[in-house]
Design a protein around this motif. Structure first.
Motif, PDB file in Angstrom:
ATOM      1  N   ARG A 251       0.835  -1.208   0.000  1.00  0.00           N
ATOM      2  CA  ARG A 251       0.000   0.000   0.000  1.00  0.00           C
ATOM      3  C   ARG A 251       0.869   1.257   0.000  1.00  0.00           C
ATOM      4  N   ILE A 252       1.918   1.253   0.803  1.00  0.00           N
ATOM      5  CA  ILE A 252       2.799   2.415   0.872  1.00  0.00           C
ATOM      6  C   ILE A 252       3.470   2.641  -0.480  1.00  0.00           C
ATOM      7  N   LYS A 253       3.952   1.581  -1.101  1.00  0.00           N
ATOM      8  CA  LYS A 253       4.597   1.703  -2.414  1.00  0.00           C
ATOM      9  C   LYS A 253       3.656   2.292  -3.458  1.00  0.00           C
ATOM     10  N   LYS A 254       2.375   1.953  -3.353  1.00  0.00           N
ATOM     11  CA  LYS A 254       1.380   2.425  -4.330  1.00  0.00           C
ATOM     12  C   LYS A 254       0.735   3.743  -3.922  1.00  0.00           C
ATOM     13  N   GLY A 255       1.144   4.295  -2.779  1.00  0.00           N
ATOM     14  CA  GLY A 255       0.586   5.563  -2.338  1.00  0.00           C
ATOM     15  C   GLY A 255      -0.817   5.460  -1.767  1.00  0.00           C
ATOM     16  N   ARG A 256      -1.221   4.277  -1.362  1.00  0.00           N
ATOM     17  CA  ARG A 256      -2.555   4.073  -0.783  1.00  0.00           C
ATOM     18  C   ARG A 256      -2.514   4.310   0.721  1.00  0.00           C
ATOM     19  N   THR A 257      -3.655   4.523   1.313  1.00  0.00           N
ATOM     20  CA  THR A 257      -3.744   4.819   2.742  1.00  0.00           C
ATOM     21  C   THR A 257      -3.398   3.607   3.615  1.00  0.00           C
ATOM     22  N   ILE A 258      -2.769   3.900   4.737  1.00  0.00           N
ATOM     23  CA  ILE A 258      -2.513   2.884   5.759  1.00  0.00           C
ATOM     24  C   ILE A 258      -3.116   3.318   7.091  1.00  0.00           C
ATOM     25  N   LYS A 259      -3.909   4.383   7.044  1.00  0.00           N
ATOM     26  CA  LYS A 259      -4.543   4.908   8.253  1.00  0.00           C
ATOM     27  C   LYS A 259      -5.370   3.812   8.919  1.00  0.00           C
ATOM     28  N   TYR A 260      -5.277   3.714  10.219  1.00  0.00           N
ATOM     29  CA  TYR A 260      -5.964   2.752  11.083  1.00  0.00           C
ATOM     30  C   TYR A 260      -5.404   1.332  11.003  1.00  0.00           C
ATOM     31  N   LEU A 261      -4.468   1.073  10.104  1.00  0.00           N
ATOM     32  CA  LEU A 261      -3.846  -0.255  10.043  1.00  0.00           C
ATOM     33  C   LEU A 261      -2.637  -0.348  10.962  1.00  0.00           C
ATOM     34  N   LEU A 262      -2.089   0.817  11.309  1.00  0.00           N
ATOM     35  CA  LEU A 262      -0.920   0.918  12.176  1.00  0.00           C
ATOM     36  C   LEU A 262      -1.188   2.000  13.217  1.00  0.00           C
ATOM     37  N   PRO A 263      -0.549   1.891  14.374  1.00  0.00           N
ATOM     38  CA  PRO A 263      -0.641   2.999  15.326  1.00  0.00           C
ATOM     39  C   PRO A 263      -0.092   4.282  14.685  1.00  0.00           C
ATOM     40  N   GLU A 264      -0.658   5.414  15.054  1.00  0.00           N
ATOM     41  CA  GLU A 264      -0.285   6.697  14.453  1.00  0.00           C
ATOM     42  C   GLU A 264       1.212   6.990  14.537  1.00  0.00           C
TER      43      GLU A 264
END
Length: 189
Positions: free
Chosen positions: A162-175
């Motif tokens: 997701r990070i490589k593609k510029g997609r959101t990772i919000k709520y998948l990891l602690p802030e």
């Protein structure tokens, strides 16, 4: 005697799925603590080459902060070389012979148990705790205590993608983990 759960992995990066597993096992089995144990060189998967052990330890520290029952076990990082659970548990038991250790694995690893290094000897040293993961089968001939957890399919490899593609990772990891990844440009293409 303390009853200690060990959750091993690459934690590349550590995500909320790891935290939920640890919390559910801690409470279901009334353990005293959970130690997150990042491996140095996993025998069964590839680590991200541009993310250092120090990066993983920092992200893990951010992920577990605020929970007094969670800590980081650095034995495999400090030992270097390939991280075989059998050797790690031998070392832990020698260092802390008074404690009882429980090794937490997901269904993906339950399927893989017959291929683990010295699995029959390892079974004599530790209690295995299994948790379900969607799309994996938790059936095994090995004695494993299963703990029901809320089912979700979050993986570090999906988060990296997701990070490589510029997609959101919000709520998948602690802030704080997200901020660390962004500040250090980790997993970027």
């Amino acid at each position: 005697m303390k009853r200690i759960g060990i959750l091993g992995g690459t934690f590349d990066p550590p995500h909320i799925g790891h935290l939920i597993v640890a919390n559910e096992v801690l409470n279901a089995l009334d353990l005293d603590e959970i130690r997150f144990m990042p491996n140095h060189v996993p025998p069964h998967k590839q680590k991200t080459l541009d993310v250092t052990d120090e990066d993983r330890l920092t992200m893990l520290a951010y992920a577990i902060e605020g929970n007094d029952c969670f800590s980081i076990e650095k034995i495999e990082i400090e030992r270097q070389g390939t991280s075989y659970t059998y050797e790690t548990i031998q070392d832990l038991r020698q260092r802390e012979h008074e404690n009882e250790f429980h090794f937490i694995i997901g269904a993906d690893m339950i399927e893989y148990l017959p291929m683990w290094h010295k699995i029959d000897e390892l079974m004599k040293l530790i209690h295995f705790i299994g948790v379900k993961r969607p799309t994996y089968n938790e059936k095994t001939d090995y004695p494993i205590t299963m703990v029901d957890i809320p089912e979700m399919f979050i993986s570090s490899s999906d988060i990296r993608e997701r990070i490589k593609k510029g997609r959101t990772i919000k709520y998948l990891l602690p802030e704080r983990v997200i901020h660390y990844i962004e500040e250090n440009d980790l997993y970027a293409p």
